[in-house]
Enzyme design. Structure first.
Site, PDB file in Angstrom:
ATOM      1  N   ASP A 191      17.954  22.233  -6.726  1.00 34.66           N
ATOM      2  CA  ASP A 191      17.374  22.457  -5.395  1.00 34.66           C
ATOM      3  C   ASP A 191      18.416  22.265  -4.303  1.00 34.66           C
ATOM      4  OD1 ASP A 191      17.506  19.723  -5.818  1.00 34.66           O
ATOM      5  OD2 ASP A 191      15.401  19.328  -5.419  1.00 34.66           O
TER       6      ASP A 191
ATOM      7  N   HIS B 265       7.119  14.519  -6.614  1.00 32.90           N
ATOM      8  CA  HIS B 265       7.745  15.844  -6.683  1.00 32.90           C
ATOM      9  C   HIS B 265       8.761  15.925  -7.816  1.00 32.90           C
ATOM     10  CE1 HIS B 265      11.078  14.710  -3.497  1.00 32.90           C
ATOM     11  NE2 HIS B 265      11.514  14.458  -4.705  1.00 32.90           N
TER      12      HIS B 265
HETATM   13  C1  F6R Z   1      16.985  16.207  -6.444  1.00 35.10           C
HETATM   14  C2  F6R Z   1      15.619  16.342  -6.900  1.00 35.10           C
HETATM   15  C3  F6R Z   1      14.584  15.325  -6.594  1.00 35.10           C
HETATM   16  C4  F6R Z   1      14.967  13.930  -7.062  1.00 35.10           C
HETATM   17  C5  F6R Z   1      13.883  12.927  -6.699  1.00 35.10           C
HETATM   18  C6  F6R Z   1      14.300  11.520  -7.084  1.00 35.10           C
HETATM   19  O1  F6R Z   1      17.753  17.324  -6.854  1.00 35.10           O
HETATM   20  O2  F6R Z   1      15.336  17.284  -7.523  1.00 35.10           O
HETATM   21  O3  F6R Z   1      13.373  15.715  -7.190  1.00 35.10           O
HETATM   22  O4  F6R Z   1      15.180  13.952  -8.446  1.00 35.10           O
HETATM   23  O5  F6R Z   1      13.620  12.976  -5.348  1.00 35.10           O
HETATM   24  O6  F6R Z   1      15.361  11.127  -6.270  1.00 35.10           O
HETATM   25  P1  F6R Z   1      16.164   9.792  -6.554  1.00 35.10           P
HETATM   26  O7  F6R Z   1      16.875   9.989  -7.856  1.00 35.10           O
HETATM   27  O8  F6R Z   1      17.149   9.661  -5.425  1.00 35.10           O
HETATM   28  O9  F6R Z   1      15.180   8.698  -6.616  1.00 35.10           O
END
Ligand code: F6R
Length: 240
Positions: free
Chosen positions: A67, A137
């Site tokens: 993304d 998400h």
């Molecule tokens: C980022 C993405 C998001 C993250 C999610 C968790 O490319 O796809 O879905 O994986 O927001 O973020 P963190 O790892 O920072 O807790």
């Protein structure tokens, strides 16, 4: 669905890195979808380490970013493309021409999305790395997203905008309010999903992802319908 609960975040990183390294060692044209955020960084560091030790060659790797922000150039310091380049790609021998990213700065984003779908259709992802957002998400597929969706533009929800303050933005007004993401349908076409969660902050959403009814209210619940998914948790994320 396989759920692996490990004692420490370090062990989670090792598990994820070994999955990718094993794929890259055994497949002629390995295709990996990469997530940004804090969760997979430890695994990326271990992949870099393995590369420097001469244990793995990434020259055949095909990489897709999951993304991106809309309205941010690929070389912007806060773009997800820059994140992936600096945290991983620049430090291993993946070929530049084999790295695909969604360019959210382009005028015609419909075209960007359609082209990305085609690329993924022609290069089926072997392993898609995923993290889960605090609102459930995956990628930037926010609650309410189409569970069959393709790559598309989304309005980011408040929790996702706030979380971006962890990704280098210092003021909330600087954070883009739209994202561009592989759709849930796109993600589900990967041959294998690795869903990673670490830390106590994730324990509620992890429980919801694994136990609530599968619905777009919590997009990450969909992973339970994939026939080859491993959920890798540290003890804290598995706390509930
Ligand atoms: C980022 C993405 C998001 C993250 C999610 C968790 O490319 O796809 O879905 O994986 O927001 O973020 P963190 O790892 O920072 O807790």
């Amino acid at each position: 669905m396989e759920i692996v609960i490990l004692d420490s975040p370090k062990e989670v990183d090792e598990f994820v890195a070994s999955q990718i390294v094993d794929l890259v060692k055994t497949k002629e044209r390995p295709v990996v979808g990469f997530a940004t955020g804090s969760t997979p960084v430890g695994a990326y560091n271990l992949m870099i380490e393995q590369y420097h030790l001469g244990k793995v060659d990434f020259s055949n790797l095909i990489a897709f970013n999951l993304d991106e922000y809309v309205g941010v150039k690929l070389d912007h310091p806060r773009s997800f493309a820059t994140f992936m380049r600096t945290r991983l790609f620049d430090q291993i021998n993946v070929k530049k021409e084999n790295i695909y990213a969604l360019d959210g700065s382009k005028q015609d984003l419909t075209q960007v999305c359609n082209e990305y779908e085609k690329l993924i259709e022609n290069n089926q992802i072997d392993i898609q790395i995923l993290g889960v957002g605090m609102n459930g998400h995956i990628g930037y597929n926010e609650p309410g997203s189409d569970l069959d969706g393709k790559t598309h533009v989304v309005d980011l929800q408040e929790k996702s905008i706030t979380s971006s303050l962890n990704y280098g933005f210092t003021k909330i007004e600087e954070v883009p309010t739209k994202g561009i993401t592989m759709g849930i349908g796109t993600i589900m076409k990967a041959k294998k999903l690795l869903m990673i969660a670490k830390g106590k902050d994730k324990k509620d959403i992890v429980k919801a992802m694994l136990e609530e009814p599968i619905s777009s209210k919590i997009p990450s619940t969909i992973i339970r319908q994939h026939d080859n998914v491993i959920v890798i948790l540290d003890k804290e994320a598995a706390g509930k």
